[in-house]
Design an enzyme around this catalytic site. Structure first.
Site, PDB file in Angstrom:
ATOM      1  N   CYS A 157       0.833  -1.136  -0.324  1.00 49.04           N
ATOM      2  CA  CYS A 157      -0.405  -0.134  -0.067  1.00 49.04           C
ATOM      3  C   CYS A 157       0.965   1.083  -0.003  1.00 49.04           C
ATOM      4  CB  CYS A 157      -1.301   0.276   1.347  1.00 49.04           C
ATOM      5  SG  CYS A 157      -0.252  -0.097   2.650  1.00 49.04           S
ATOM      6  N   THR A 158       0.570   2.524   0.258  1.00 47.93           N
ATOM      7  CA  THR A 158       1.427   3.114   0.328  1.00 47.93           C
ATOM      8  C   THR A 158       1.886   3.824   0.931  1.00 47.93           C
ATOM      9  OG1 THR A 158      -1.042   4.789  -0.992  1.00 47.93           O
ATOM     10  CG2 THR A 158       1.070   6.746   0.960  1.00 47.93           C
TER      11      THR A 158
END
Length: 334
Positions: free
Chosen positions: A181-182
């Site tokens: 994810c980020t």
């Protein structure tokens, strides 16, 4: 992001799963510290920990990181640090919420069980092996802008929809599943949930896409990474960059993110330069014709009106006279 190191401001991305007994009271203290040190951004504090993206002058961000690390509960917090020529936020928001990322998985504690953490170079070596699946756990608008080459993406509008989508992944239980994810926070719960559902070989990219770009050159991350500050999107790949997103209007390749000029729509989508001017910053003919449409200046970014903004708003503890004078002094120079 080496070229940014000479800039005056830092942008910090971080999270920490840690039990906070006095979360609402701590929110007050945390908020006040941010105000007094000119830290801006969005911070969530809950009984299960902290999650934030903030900006400030480098020296103020150093103080902020020291403040976090001085608390034994958060001593293990890892900060992803980027640099910028100004604040990446216009305001400070410190909120109490039931979870530090809305997941509908409140029963899971990543400190007890979660996927194996892979450092960026480890992830890079493992990601192309035959028995590996790379799983993007982010929402549609994020992975449509950028994602790892050959990654499996899920049709979700919010991370809270992730548990329902796992039913579609049953056939991958015999694979090594690498989640990303980020910044790493969603993977803590996503990988823990996969383990709970019977997946046995589950990993997560430690520090997420942002750390991978900083430490491994971003190789094979295609497109840009959506970020939750005024930059909207950042470059990650310095090795083999590509554009994977398409203009929302004409379908040509474009990673130019625009906020629809119609404030009642306000979606963030890629819109190419030509369509930007033709549609005056709107995402469709309907939005272009909206009487409340904002004037378009070629950027597709609309600064929020900060007139009357009071950073002490939300504090039960009233600021003293000196703090009020300081606030008024800053307002007159901004």
């Amino acid at each position: 992001m080496e070229e940014n190191k000479n800039k005056d401001y830092s942008i910090l991305l971080y999270y920490c799963y840690a039990k906070i007994e006095d979360a609402e009271q701590y929110r007050e203290e945390h908020h006040l510290f941010c105000v007094e040190n000119n830290i801006r951004g969005r911070i969530i504090i809950s009984d299960e920990g902290l999650n934030g993206t903030v900006s400030g002058l480098k020296e103020d961000c150093e103080k902020y990181m020291a403040y976090i690390h001085a608390d034994p509960r958060f001593a293990k917090t890892e900060f992803k640090i980027d640099h910028h020529d100004k604040h990446a936020f216009t305001k400070i928001h410190v909120r109490y919420k039931p979870e530090i990322v809305h997941s509908s998985l409140r029963h899971l504690d990543p400190n007890v069980k979660t996927g194996k953490h892979l450092e960026p170079e480890e992830f890079k070596k493992l990601k192309d092996q035959e028995d590996v699946v790379i799983l993007d756990v982010r929402s549609n608008y994020e992975h449509e802008l950028g994602r790892f080459k050959n990654a499996l993406t899920l049709d979700i509008d919010n991370f809270r929809d992730f548990p329902q989508k796992v039913k579609e992944l049953e056939h991958l239980k015999n694979k090594k599943v690498l989640t990303y994810c980020t910044g790493g926070i969603k993977c803590e719960k996503a990988s823990a949930f996969l383990l709970e559902q019977g997946f046995e070989d589950v990993y997560q990219l430690h520090g997420g896409i942002i750390k991978y770009g900083m430490e491994a050159g971003g190789e094979d991350f295609e497109g840009k990474c959506y970020v939750f500050d005024n930059r909207i999107a950042v470059d990650v790949n310095k090795v083999n960059p590509t554009i994977v997103s398409e203009c929302h209007i004409c379908g040509t390749k474009s990673d130019r993110m625009v906020n629809c000029a119609n404030p009642t729509c306000n979606i963030h989508v890629p819109i190419c330069e030509n369509c930007g001017w033709e549609y005056e910053g709107a995402c469709s003919s309907e939005c272009k014709g909206n009487p409340e449409k904002r004037p378009y200046d070629g950027t597709g970014y609309y600064q929020k009106n900060t007139n009357g903004y009071n950073p002490y708003k939300g504090l039960h503890r009233k600021p003293d006279k000196e703090q009020i004078q300081k606030l008024h002094g800053e307002a007159s120079h901004s």
